[in-house]
Write a protein that holds these residues in place. Structure first.
Motif, PDB file in Angstrom:
ATOM      1  N   TRP A   1       0.834  -1.193   0.000  1.00  0.00           N
ATOM      2  CA  TRP A   1       0.000   0.000   0.000  1.00  0.00           C
ATOM      3  C   TRP A   1       0.874   1.250   0.000  1.00  0.00           C
ATOM      4  N   ILE A   2       0.471   2.238  -0.789  1.00  0.00           N
ATOM      5  CA  ILE A   2       1.089   3.554  -0.713  1.00  0.00           C
ATOM      6  C   ILE A   2      -0.009   4.560  -0.369  1.00  0.00           C
ATOM      7  N   LYS A   3       0.387   5.715   0.145  1.00  0.00           N
ATOM      8  CA  LYS A   3      -0.600   6.744   0.431  1.00  0.00           C
ATOM      9  C   LYS A   3      -0.104   8.089  -0.097  1.00  0.00           C
ATOM     10  N   LEU A   4      -1.062   8.905  -0.538  1.00  0.00           N
ATOM     11  CA  LEU A   4      -0.767  10.209  -1.099  1.00  0.00           C
ATOM     12  C   LEU A   4      -1.668  11.234  -0.441  1.00  0.00           C
ATOM     13  N   SER A   5      -1.149  12.405  -0.214  1.00  0.00           N
ATOM     14  CA  SER A   5      -1.942  13.492   0.345  1.00  0.00           C
ATOM     15  C   SER A   5      -2.877  14.035  -0.724  1.00  0.00           C
ATOM     16  N   LYS A   6      -4.167  14.020  -0.427  1.00  0.00           N
ATOM     17  CA  LYS A   6      -5.143  14.546  -1.384  1.00  0.00           C
ATOM     18  C   LYS A   6      -4.883  16.023  -1.670  1.00  0.00           C
ATOM     19  N   LYS A   7      -4.544  16.777  -0.636  1.00  0.00           N
ATOM     20  CA  LYS A   7      -4.292  18.206  -0.815  1.00  0.00           C
ATOM     21  C   LYS A   7      -3.076  18.444  -1.704  1.00  0.00           C
ATOM     22  N   GLU A   8      -2.021  17.607  -1.508  1.00  0.00           N
ATOM     23  CA  GLU A   8      -0.830  17.767  -2.326  1.00  0.00           C
ATOM     24  C   GLU A   8      -1.105  17.409  -3.782  1.00  0.00           C
ATOM     25  N   MET A   9      -1.941  16.382  -4.007  1.00  0.00           N
ATOM     26  CA  MET A   9      -2.292  16.009  -5.370  1.00  0.00           C
ATOM     27  C   MET A   9      -3.059  17.133  -6.064  1.00  0.00           C
ATOM     28  N   GLU A  10      -3.997  17.738  -5.328  1.00  0.00           N
ATOM     29  CA  GLU A  10      -4.771  18.838  -5.905  1.00  0.00           C
ATOM     30  C   GLU A  10      -3.859  20.030  -6.220  1.00  0.00           C
ATOM     31  N   LYS A  11      -2.925  20.304  -5.317  1.00  0.00           N
ATOM     32  CA  LYS A  11      -1.994  21.406  -5.521  1.00  0.00           C
ATOM     33  C   LYS A  11      -1.116  21.161  -6.741  1.00  0.00           C
ATOM     34  N   THR A  12      -0.585  19.936  -6.848  1.00  0.00           N
ATOM     35  CA  THR A  12       0.262  19.599  -7.989  1.00  0.00           C
ATOM     36  C   THR A  12      -0.526  19.643  -9.286  1.00  0.00           C
ATOM     37  N   GLY A  13      -1.768  19.183  -9.246  1.00  0.00           N
ATOM     38  CA  GLY A  13      -2.605  19.214 -10.433  1.00  0.00           C
ATOM     39  C   GLY A  13      -2.842  20.630 -10.924  1.00  0.00           C
ATOM     40  N   LYS A  14      -3.073  21.547  -9.994  1.00  0.00           N
ATOM     41  CA  LYS A  14      -3.281  22.943 -10.383  1.00  0.00           C
ATOM     42  C   LYS A  14      -2.014  23.525 -10.990  1.00  0.00           C
ATOM     43  N   ASN A  15      -0.874  23.215 -10.381  1.00  0.00           N
ATOM     44  CA  ASN A  15       0.396  23.727 -10.906  1.00  0.00           C
ATOM     45  C   ASN A  15       0.667  23.218 -12.312  1.00  0.00           C
ATOM     46  N   MET A  16       0.395  21.913 -12.529  1.00  0.00           N
ATOM     47  CA  MET A  16       0.690  21.323 -13.835  1.00  0.00           C
ATOM     48  C   MET A  16      -0.258  21.808 -14.914  1.00  0.00           C
ATOM     49  N   SER A  17      -1.426  22.302 -14.534  1.00  0.00           N
ATOM     50  CA  SER A  17      -2.368  22.812 -15.529  1.00  0.00           C
ATOM     51  C   SER A  17      -2.249  24.312 -15.703  1.00  0.00           C
ATOM     52  N   GLY A  18      -1.196  24.900 -15.077  1.00  0.00           N
ATOM     53  CA  GLY A  18      -0.972  26.330 -15.243  1.00  0.00           C
ATOM     54  C   GLY A  18      -1.971  27.167 -14.498  1.00  0.00           C
ATOM     55  N   ALA A  19      -2.401  26.691 -13.311  1.00  0.00           N
ATOM     56  CA  ALA A  19      -3.419  27.396 -12.557  1.00  0.00           C
ATOM     57  C   ALA A  19      -2.799  28.534 -11.774  1.00  0.00           C
ATOM     58  N   GLU A  20      -3.598  29.117 -10.866  1.00  0.00           N
ATOM     59  CA  GLU A  20      -3.177  30.262 -10.074  1.00  0.00           C
ATOM     60  C   GLU A  20      -1.865  29.955  -9.368  1.00  0.00           C
ATOM     61  N   GLY A  21      -0.933  30.877  -9.392  1.00  0.00           N
ATOM     62  CA  GLY A  21       0.378  30.671  -8.793  1.00  0.00           C
ATOM     63  C   GLY A  21       1.436  30.488  -9.863  1.00  0.00           C
ATOM     64  N   LEU A  22       0.989  30.153 -11.115  1.00  0.00           N
ATOM     65  CA  LEU A  22       1.937  30.016 -12.220  1.00  0.00           C
ATOM     66  C   LEU A  22       1.574  30.966 -13.354  1.00  0.00           C
ATOM     67  N   GLY A  23       0.765  31.949 -13.022  1.00  0.00           N
ATOM     68  CA  GLY A  23       0.426  32.947 -14.030  1.00  0.00           C
ATOM     69  C   GLY A  23      -0.813  32.611 -14.822  1.00  0.00           C
ATOM     70  N   GLY A  24      -1.425  31.472 -14.562  1.00  0.00           N
ATOM     71  CA  GLY A  24      -2.626  31.092 -15.298  1.00  0.00           C
ATOM     72  C   GLY A  24      -3.873  31.510 -14.559  1.00  0.00           C
ATOM     73  N   GLU A  25      -5.005  31.074 -15.071  1.00  0.00           N
ATOM     74  CA  GLU A  25      -6.265  31.394 -14.435  1.00  0.00           C
ATOM     75  C   GLU A  25      -6.734  30.221 -13.602  1.00  0.00           C
ATOM     76  N   GLU A  26      -7.508  30.504 -12.598  1.00  0.00           N
ATOM     77  CA  GLU A  26      -8.075  29.469 -11.754  1.00  0.00           C
ATOM     78  C   GLU A  26      -9.012  28.611 -12.594  1.00  0.00           C
ATOM     79  N   PRO A  27      -8.889  27.264 -12.532  1.00  0.00           N
ATOM     80  CA  PRO A  27      -9.768  26.421 -13.328  1.00  0.00           C
ATOM     81  C   PRO A  27     -11.233  26.694 -13.007  1.00  0.00           C
ATOM     82  N   SER A  28     -12.064  26.675 -14.028  1.00  0.00           N
ATOM     83  CA  SER A  28     -13.483  26.903 -13.804  1.00  0.00           C
ATOM     84  C   SER A  28     -14.109  25.700 -13.136  1.00  0.00           C
ATOM     85  N   ALA A  29     -15.168  25.950 -12.403  1.00  0.00           N
ATOM     86  CA  ALA A  29     -15.849  24.864 -11.686  1.00  0.00           C
ATOM     87  C   ALA A  29     -16.491  23.915 -12.679  1.00  0.00           C
TER      88      ALA A  29
END
Length: 367
Positions: A166-194
Protein backbone atom coordinates in the motif's frame (compact mmCIF):
# COMPACT_ATOMS: atom_id res chain seq x y z
CA UNK A 1 -19.26 -5.31 -29.22
CA UNK A 2 -17.59 -2.58 -27.15
CA UNK A 3 -19.98 0.08 -28.48
CA UNK A 4 -22.94 -2.21 -27.87
CA UNK A 5 -21.82 -2.93 -24.31
CA UNK A 6 -21.44 0.77 -23.54
CA UNK A 7 -24.83 1.79 -24.86
CA UNK A 8 -26.46 -1.20 -23.23
CA UNK A 9 -25.02 -0.27 -19.86
CA UNK A 10 -26.42 3.25 -20.32
CA UNK A 11 -29.84 1.83 -21.11
CA UNK A 12 -29.73 -0.45 -18.09
CA UNK A 13 -28.81 2.35 -15.72
CA UNK A 14 -31.56 4.58 -17.12
CA UNK A 15 -34.07 1.81 -16.60
CA UNK A 16 -32.82 1.55 -13.04
CA UNK A 17 -33.13 5.24 -12.31
CA UNK A 18 -36.35 6.20 -14.11
CA UNK A 19 -39.27 4.08 -12.96
CA UNK A 20 -42.01 4.18 -15.56
CA UNK A 21 -45.75 4.55 -15.36
CA UNK A 22 -48.47 3.70 -17.86
CA UNK A 23 -50.60 0.63 -17.32
CA UNK A 24 -51.87 -0.21 -13.85
CA UNK A 25 -49.11 -2.78 -13.43
CA UNK A 26 -46.47 -0.33 -14.67
CA UNK A 27 -47.73 2.28 -12.25
CA UNK A 28 -47.51 -0.08 -9.28
CA UNK A 29 -44.09 -1.42 -10.28
CA UNK A 30 -42.82 2.07 -11.09
CA UNK A 31 -43.84 3.37 -7.68
CA UNK A 32 -42.06 0.46 -6.01
CA UNK A 33 -38.87 1.22 -7.94
CA UNK A 34 -39.14 4.91 -7.12
CA UNK A 35 -39.49 4.07 -3.43
CA UNK A 36 -36.56 1.65 -3.55
CA UNK A 37 -34.25 4.24 -5.10
CA UNK A 38 -35.45 6.89 -2.66
CA UNK A 39 -34.40 4.57 0.16
CA UNK A 40 -30.93 4.22 -1.39
CA UNK A 41 -30.60 7.98 -1.52
CA UNK A 42 -31.38 8.23 2.19
CA UNK A 43 -28.48 5.95 3.17
CA UNK A 44 -25.17 7.36 4.38
CA UNK A 45 -23.18 4.23 3.50
CA UNK A 46 -23.60 2.22 0.30
CA UNK A 47 -21.73 -0.58 -1.42
CA UNK A 48 -22.01 -1.79 -5.01
CA UNK A 49 -20.58 -4.80 -6.79
CA UNK A 50 -20.60 -4.99 -10.58
CA UNK A 51 -19.78 -8.03 -12.70
CA UNK A 52 -20.65 -9.85 -15.90
CA UNK A 53 -22.62 -13.06 -15.60
CA UNK A 54 -21.04 -14.89 -18.54
CA UNK A 55 -18.05 -17.05 -19.50
CA UNK A 56 -14.84 -16.35 -21.38
CA UNK A 57 -15.94 -18.33 -24.45
CA UNK A 58 -19.09 -16.23 -24.85
CA UNK A 59 -17.10 -13.01 -24.56
CA UNK A 60 -14.61 -14.09 -27.20
CA UNK A 61 -17.44 -15.15 -29.51
CA UNK A 62 -19.17 -11.77 -29.10
CA UNK A 63 -15.92 -9.90 -29.65
CA UNK A 64 -15.14 -11.90 -32.79
CA UNK A 65 -18.33 -10.56 -34.41
CA UNK A 66 -16.90 -7.04 -34.68
CA UNK A 67 -13.12 -7.42 -34.33
CA UNK A 68 -10.75 -7.20 -37.26
CA UNK A 69 -8.42 -10.17 -37.84
CA UNK A 70 -5.55 -9.99 -35.38
CA UNK A 71 -7.41 -7.68 -33.01
CA UNK A 72 -9.43 -10.30 -31.17
CA UNK A 73 -9.77 -10.13 -27.41
CA UNK A 74 -6.90 -11.93 -25.63
CA UNK A 75 -7.88 -14.96 -23.57
CA UNK A 76 -6.52 -13.29 -20.39
CA UNK A 77 -8.80 -10.28 -20.84
CA UNK A 78 -11.82 -12.49 -21.56
CA UNK A 79 -11.14 -14.44 -18.37
CA UNK A 80 -10.75 -11.24 -16.35
CA UNK A 81 -14.03 -9.80 -17.66
CA UNK A 82 -15.95 -13.02 -17.10
CA UNK A 83 -14.66 -13.69 -13.58
CA UNK A 84 -13.70 -10.23 -12.39
CA UNK A 85 -15.73 -7.85 -10.23
CA UNK A 86 -15.67 -4.14 -9.46
CA UNK A 87 -16.58 -3.23 -5.89
CA UNK A 88 -17.33 0.32 -4.77
CA UNK A 89 -18.26 1.62 -1.33
CA UNK A 90 -18.85 5.12 -0.01
CA UNK A 91 -19.61 6.84 3.27
CA UNK A 92 -20.98 10.35 3.69
CA UNK A 93 -21.82 12.69 6.54
CA UNK A 94 -25.17 13.32 4.86
CA UNK A 95 -27.70 11.14 3.03
CA UNK A 96 -26.20 10.14 -0.33
CA UNK A 97 -28.84 12.06 -2.31
CA UNK A 98 -27.90 15.29 -0.50
CA UNK A 99 -24.15 14.76 -0.57
CA UNK A 100 -21.60 16.82 -2.45
CA UNK A 101 -17.96 15.87 -2.93
CA UNK A 102 -16.91 17.54 0.34
CA UNK A 103 -19.43 15.45 2.31
CA UNK A 104 -17.88 12.07 1.48
CA UNK A 105 -15.48 11.09 4.25
CA UNK A 106 -14.47 7.71 2.83
CA UNK A 107 -14.64 5.88 -0.49
CA UNK A 108 -13.17 2.65 -1.81
CA UNK A 109 -12.88 0.85 -5.15
CA UNK A 110 -11.48 -2.61 -5.87
CA UNK A 111 -10.98 -4.44 -9.14
CA UNK A 112 -10.72 -8.17 -8.53
CA UNK A 113 -9.66 -10.88 -10.96
CA UNK A 114 -9.86 -14.67 -10.87
CA UNK A 115 -6.96 -14.86 -8.39
CA UNK A 116 -7.69 -11.89 -6.15
CA UNK A 117 -7.43 -8.09 -6.05
CA UNK A 118 -5.71 -6.45 -9.03
CA UNK A 119 -6.21 -2.85 -8.03
CA UNK A 120 -7.45 -1.14 -4.87
CA UNK A 121 -8.10 2.51 -4.14
CA UNK A 122 -9.32 4.15 -0.95
CA UNK A 123 -10.02 7.72 0.05
CA UNK A 124 -10.09 8.13 3.82
CA UNK A 125 -10.13 11.65 5.18
CA UNK A 126 -7.34 13.66 3.53
CA UNK A 127 -5.39 10.63 2.31
CA UNK A 128 -5.58 8.52 -0.84
CA UNK A 129 -4.40 4.90 -0.58
CA UNK A 130 -3.63 2.54 -3.46
CA UNK A 131 -2.08 -0.82 -4.24
CA UNK A 132 -1.82 -2.87 -7.44
CA UNK A 133 -0.87 -6.32 -8.62
CA UNK A 134 1.56 -4.82 -11.13
CA UNK A 135 2.92 -8.15 -12.39
CA UNK A 136 -0.49 -9.58 -13.26
CA UNK A 137 -1.79 -6.36 -14.83
CA UNK A 138 1.41 -6.05 -16.87
CA UNK A 139 1.05 -9.59 -18.22
CA UNK A 140 -2.60 -9.03 -19.13
CA UNK A 141 -1.89 -5.78 -20.94
CA UNK A 142 1.15 -7.15 -22.77
CA UNK A 143 3.30 -4.34 -21.33
CA UNK A 144 4.98 -5.71 -18.22
CA UNK A 145 6.43 -3.18 -15.80
CA UNK A 146 10.04 -3.49 -14.63
CA UNK A 147 10.58 -5.62 -11.52
CA UNK A 148 10.71 -3.58 -8.32
CA UNK A 149 14.21 -4.93 -7.69
CA UNK A 150 15.50 -3.08 -10.76
CA UNK A 151 14.36 0.34 -9.59
CA UNK A 152 16.87 2.68 -7.93
CA UNK A 153 16.46 3.93 -4.35
CA UNK A 154 15.08 7.20 -5.74
CA UNK A 155 11.91 5.34 -6.71
CA UNK A 156 10.95 5.26 -3.02
CA UNK A 157 7.28 4.49 -2.46
CA UNK A 158 6.81 3.73 -6.16
CA UNK A 159 8.98 0.69 -5.60
CA UNK A 160 6.67 -0.39 -2.77
CA UNK A 161 3.74 -0.04 -5.14
CA UNK A 162 5.31 -2.41 -7.67
CA UNK A 163 5.96 -4.86 -4.85
CA UNK A 164 2.23 -4.95 -4.12
CA UNK A 165 2.30 -2.84 -0.97
CA UNK A 166 0.00 0.00 0.00
CA UNK A 167 1.09 3.55 -0.71
CA UNK A 168 -0.60 6.74 0.43
CA UNK A 169 -0.77 10.21 -1.10
CA UNK A 170 -1.94 13.49 0.35
CA UNK A 171 -5.14 14.55 -1.38
CA UNK A 172 -4.29 18.21 -0.81
CA UNK A 173 -0.83 17.77 -2.33
CA UNK A 174 -2.29 16.01 -5.37
CA UNK A 175 -4.77 18.84 -5.91
CA UNK A 176 -1.99 21.41 -5.52
CA UNK A 177 0.26 19.60 -7.99
CA UNK A 178 -2.61 19.21 -10.43
CA UNK A 179 -3.28 22.94 -10.38
CA UNK A 180 0.40 23.73 -10.91
CA UNK A 181 0.69 21.32 -13.84
CA UNK A 182 -2.37 22.81 -15.53
CA UNK A 183 -0.97 26.33 -15.24
CA UNK A 184 -3.42 27.40 -12.56
CA UNK A 185 -3.18 30.26 -10.07
CA UNK A 186 0.38 30.67 -8.79
CA UNK A 187 1.94 30.02 -12.22
CA UNK A 188 0.43 32.95 -14.03
CA UNK A 189 -2.63 31.09 -15.30
CA UNK A 190 -6.27 31.39 -14.43
CA UNK A 191 -8.08 29.47 -11.75
CA UNK A 192 -9.77 26.42 -13.33
CA UNK A 193 -13.48 26.90 -13.80
CA UNK A 194 -15.85 24.86 -11.69
CA UNK A 195 -17.19 21.66 -13.19
CA UNK A 196 -20.61 22.14 -14.75
CA UNK A 197 -23.57 20.90 -12.74
CA UNK A 198 -27.33 20.69 -13.06
CA UNK A 199 -29.58 23.00 -11.09
CA UNK A 200 -32.71 21.60 -9.45
CA UNK A 201 -35.01 22.91 -12.22
CA UNK A 202 -32.96 21.28 -14.98
CA UNK A 203 -32.69 18.04 -13.01
CA UNK A 204 -36.49 17.85 -12.79
CA UNK A 205 -36.87 18.52 -16.53
CA UNK A 206 -34.31 15.82 -17.27
CA UNK A 207 -35.98 13.27 -15.00
CA UNK A 208 -39.44 14.02 -16.39
CA UNK A 209 -38.21 13.72 -20.00
CA UNK A 210 -36.52 10.37 -19.35
CA UNK A 211 -39.49 9.03 -17.41
CA UNK A 212 -41.80 9.88 -20.30
CA UNK A 213 -39.54 8.12 -22.81
CA UNK A 214 -39.27 5.05 -20.59
CA UNK A 215 -43.02 4.98 -19.88
CA UNK A 216 -43.82 4.90 -23.59
CA UNK A 217 -41.37 2.12 -24.46
CA UNK A 218 -40.89 -0.11 -21.42
CA UNK A 219 -43.18 -2.83 -20.11
CA UNK A 220 -42.96 -3.73 -16.42
CA UNK A 221 -44.06 -7.01 -14.87
CA UNK A 222 -43.84 -8.12 -11.25
CA UNK A 223 -43.44 -11.41 -9.44
CA UNK A 224 -42.90 -12.05 -5.76
CA UNK A 225 -42.10 -14.65 -3.15
CA UNK A 226 -43.21 -15.31 0.40
CA UNK A 227 -39.96 -14.15 1.99
CA UNK A 228 -40.35 -10.47 1.11
CA UNK A 229 -38.42 -10.78 -2.15
CA UNK A 230 -39.99 -9.26 -5.26
CA UNK A 231 -38.79 -9.09 -8.87
CA UNK A 232 -39.71 -6.28 -11.25
CA UNK A 233 -38.81 -6.98 -14.86
CA UNK A 234 -38.46 -4.11 -17.35
CA UNK A 235 -38.49 -5.06 -21.05
CA UNK A 236 -37.97 -2.82 -24.10
CA UNK A 237 -36.71 -2.94 -27.71
CA UNK A 238 -33.06 -1.92 -27.45
CA UNK A 239 -32.62 0.45 -30.43
CA UNK A 240 -36.03 2.06 -30.01
CA UNK A 241 -35.43 2.78 -26.33
CA UNK A 242 -31.98 4.29 -26.91
CA UNK A 243 -33.30 6.49 -29.73
CA UNK A 244 -36.26 7.73 -27.69
CA UNK A 245 -34.11 8.42 -24.63
CA UNK A 246 -31.67 10.62 -26.51
CA UNK A 247 -34.46 12.29 -28.46
CA UNK A 248 -35.98 13.23 -25.09
CA UNK A 249 -32.68 14.88 -24.10
CA UNK A 250 -32.35 17.07 -27.21
CA UNK A 251 -34.59 19.94 -25.98
CA UNK A 252 -32.40 20.11 -22.85
CA UNK A 253 -29.03 19.83 -24.60
CA UNK A 254 -28.03 23.46 -23.98
CA UNK A 255 -28.68 23.01 -20.25
CA UNK A 256 -26.72 19.77 -19.89
CA UNK A 257 -22.98 19.60 -19.02
CA UNK A 258 -22.03 17.69 -22.17
CA UNK A 259 -19.36 18.68 -24.64
CA UNK A 260 -20.36 16.72 -27.74
CA UNK A 261 -23.49 16.55 -29.82
CA UNK A 262 -26.04 14.00 -28.67
CA UNK A 263 -26.31 10.87 -30.85
CA UNK A 264 -29.23 10.64 -33.26
CA UNK A 265 -31.33 7.81 -34.67
CA UNK A 266 -28.78 7.51 -37.48
CA UNK A 267 -26.06 6.70 -34.94
CA UNK A 268 -28.14 3.80 -33.61
CA UNK A 269 -29.17 2.46 -37.01
CA UNK A 270 -26.89 -0.57 -36.72
CA UNK A 271 -27.87 -1.39 -33.15
CA UNK A 272 -30.08 -4.46 -32.76
CA UNK A 273 -33.71 -3.81 -31.90
CA UNK A 274 -34.27 -7.04 -30.04
CA UNK A 275 -35.98 -6.78 -26.68
CA UNK A 276 -33.68 -6.56 -23.67
CA UNK A 277 -34.74 -6.85 -20.07
CA UNK A 278 -33.59 -5.62 -16.69
CA UNK A 279 -34.55 -7.56 -13.59
CA UNK A 280 -34.75 -5.55 -10.35
CA UNK A 281 -34.70 -7.56 -7.11
CA UNK A 282 -36.32 -5.93 -4.07
CA UNK A 283 -36.12 -7.30 -0.53
CA UNK A 284 -38.75 -5.82 1.78
CA UNK A 285 -38.96 -2.86 -0.58
CA UNK A 286 -35.19 -2.25 -0.75
CA UNK A 287 -33.20 -2.71 -3.95
CA UNK A 288 -30.62 -5.50 -3.67
CA UNK A 289 -29.76 -6.39 -7.28
CA UNK A 290 -30.18 -5.29 -10.90
CA UNK A 291 -29.48 -7.74 -13.72
CA UNK A 292 -29.55 -6.55 -17.35
CA UNK A 293 -29.82 -9.46 -19.81
CA UNK A 294 -27.68 -8.73 -22.87
CA UNK A 295 -27.62 -12.17 -24.47
CA UNK A 296 -30.26 -11.33 -27.06
CA UNK A 297 -28.05 -8.60 -28.50
CA UNK A 298 -25.68 -11.21 -29.91
CA UNK A 299 -25.96 -11.30 -33.69
CA UNK A 300 -24.53 -14.62 -34.83
CA UNK A 301 -22.45 -15.65 -31.82
CA UNK A 302 -23.64 -18.54 -29.71
CA UNK A 303 -24.04 -17.18 -26.18
CA UNK A 304 -25.22 -19.26 -23.24
CA UNK A 305 -25.66 -16.34 -20.85
CA UNK A 306 -24.57 -12.74 -20.85
CA UNK A 307 -25.83 -10.28 -18.23
CA UNK A 308 -24.57 -7.17 -16.46
CA UNK A 309 -25.22 -7.58 -12.73
CA UNK A 310 -25.17 -4.87 -10.06
CA UNK A 311 -25.51 -5.88 -6.41
CA UNK A 312 -26.35 -3.31 -3.74
CA UNK A 313 -25.80 -3.40 0.02
CA UNK A 314 -25.59 -0.97 2.91
CA UNK A 315 -21.82 -1.29 3.11
CA UNK A 316 -19.30 -0.46 5.78
CA UNK A 317 -17.19 2.66 6.15
CA UNK A 318 -13.83 2.12 4.36
CA UNK A 319 -10.83 2.27 6.68
CA UNK A 320 -7.23 3.29 6.10
CA UNK A 321 -4.94 0.27 5.52
CA UNK A 322 -2.10 -0.23 7.98
CA UNK A 323 1.55 0.12 6.99
CA UNK A 324 1.06 2.31 3.90
CA UNK A 325 4.19 4.07 2.59
CA UNK A 326 3.81 7.77 1.84
CA UNK A 327 4.50 8.82 -1.74
CA UNK A 328 5.72 12.37 -2.26
CA UNK A 329 4.15 13.69 -5.48
CA UNK A 330 6.79 16.31 -6.21
CA UNK A 331 9.65 13.86 -5.75
CA UNK A 332 7.91 11.33 -7.99
CA UNK A 333 7.33 13.85 -10.79
CA UNK A 334 10.89 15.14 -10.54
CA UNK A 335 12.25 11.61 -10.76
CA UNK A 336 10.09 10.74 -13.75
CA UNK A 337 10.87 13.92 -15.68
CA UNK A 338 14.60 13.67 -15.02
CA UNK A 339 14.80 10.00 -15.99
CA UNK A 340 15.81 9.00 -12.47
CA UNK A 341 14.19 5.61 -12.89
CA UNK A 342 17.01 4.78 -15.26
CA UNK A 343 15.02 3.69 -18.30
CA UNK A 344 16.32 4.52 -21.80
CA UNK A 345 12.84 5.70 -22.76
CA UNK A 346 12.79 8.17 -19.89
CA UNK A 347 16.23 9.47 -20.88
CA UNK A 348 15.13 9.96 -24.48
CA UNK A 349 11.97 11.75 -23.43
CA UNK A 350 13.79 14.07 -21.07
CA UNK A 351 16.84 14.68 -23.27
CA UNK A 352 18.35 18.13 -22.78
CA UNK A 353 15.00 19.89 -22.57
CA UNK A 354 14.19 22.07 -19.59
CA UNK A 355 10.81 21.18 -18.13
CA UNK A 356 8.69 23.76 -16.37
CA UNK A 357 5.44 22.84 -14.63
CA UNK A 358 3.50 25.20 -16.86
CA UNK A 359 4.91 23.49 -19.99
CA UNK A 360 2.60 20.55 -19.36
CA UNK A 361 -0.54 22.67 -19.38
CA UNK A 362 -3.19 21.13 -21.55
CA UNK A 363 -1.21 17.92 -22.03
CA UNK A 364 -1.51 16.25 -18.64
CA UNK A 365 -4.68 15.63 -16.70
CA UNK A 366 -4.01 13.50 -13.64
CA UNK A 367 -7.31 13.87 -11.71
Amino acid sequence: MRKTLTTTAVAGMVLAGTAACGTVENLSAGQKLDNAFDKLGEERSLAFELDLDTDAASLKALDAEQSEPGEEMPAEIAELLSEGTISVSMHSKKPIKESEEKDFTAMAMKLSGPDGALLEYRLVGDWIYARVDAATLGEMSGSPLPPASELPPEAGAFKKLLEGGWIKLSKKEMEKTGKNMSGAEGLGGEEPSAEPSLDAKTQKKLTDALKKAVAENVDLTTSGGSDGTEHIKATAPFRTLLTELFDALKPLQNDLPIGDELPTAKDFADAPNKKVSADFTLKNGELTEVSVDLAKLAETAKVKKFALVLRVSEGEKPEAPAGATELNIEELMTSMLSGAFGSPAADEMSGDASFEEGDLAGDVQMW
